[in-house]
Design a protein around this motif. Sequence first.
Motif, PDB file in Angstrom:
ATOM      1  N   SER A  91       2.398 -25.798  34.005  1.00 56.11           N
ATOM      2  CA  SER A  91       2.655 -24.505  33.595  1.00 56.11           C
ATOM      3  C   SER A  91       3.983 -24.895  32.775  1.00 56.11           C
ATOM      4  N   ARG A  92       4.777 -25.777  33.199  1.00 57.64           N
ATOM      5  CA  ARG A  92       6.102 -26.322  32.570  1.00 57.64           C
ATOM      6  C   ARG A  92       5.640 -26.868  31.014  1.00 57.64           C
ATOM      7  N   GLU A  93       4.608 -27.834  31.232  1.00 58.36           N
ATOM      8  CA  GLU A  93       4.260 -28.549  29.955  1.00 58.36           C
ATOM      9  C   GLU A  93       3.936 -27.372  28.697  1.00 58.36           C
ATOM     10  N   VAL A  94       3.123 -26.256  29.355  1.00 61.68           N
ATOM     11  CA  VAL A  94       2.404 -25.261  28.489  1.00 61.68           C
ATOM     12  C   VAL A  94       3.759 -24.527  27.894  1.00 61.68           C
ATOM     13  N   ALA A  95       4.378 -24.222  28.745  1.00 58.34           N
ATOM     14  CA  ALA A  95       5.954 -23.217  28.125  1.00 58.34           C
ATOM     15  C   ALA A  95       6.713 -24.062  27.257  1.00 58.34           C
ATOM     16  N   ASP A  96       6.849 -25.362  27.804  1.00 55.25           N
ATOM     17  CA  ASP A  96       7.797 -26.226  26.788  1.00 55.25           C
ATOM     18  C   ASP A  96       6.981 -26.311  25.320  1.00 55.25           C
TER      19      ASP A  96
END
Length: 124
Positions: A91-96
Amino acid sequence: MARTSTRTAPTAPDIDTPMDQANTPQLAETDTLDSILQEFRSVSDENLPALRQRLDDLLAAGSKTGTAYYATLKRSSGRLGQLARHELEHSREVADGYVKENPWRTVAIAGGVAFLGGLLLGRR
């Protein structure tokens, strides 16, 4: 034109693995606590050591069962923690990636949320 991220979630451990049946000892039907308690009512002095041994065996089997369930629960909670970490990282990678690909849209969304929050707090 904005690119969309096509990354897939990292592979996570399987948390739906069935409990290992070999680790849970099965008690014989004649060694249930009820049958032992019924025998205590009509026990003679000569049968007392054998009855005590059966009770000790029953307690040991119950202890092994509890230990096996605890070990299974511990493994499952560890796998669940790993799965949560994998999902959080994804989720962090997608948001970033979204923020890097759409910086102005992200600023507009953050500004809109701040504006609405200000309106709601200003009504007090």
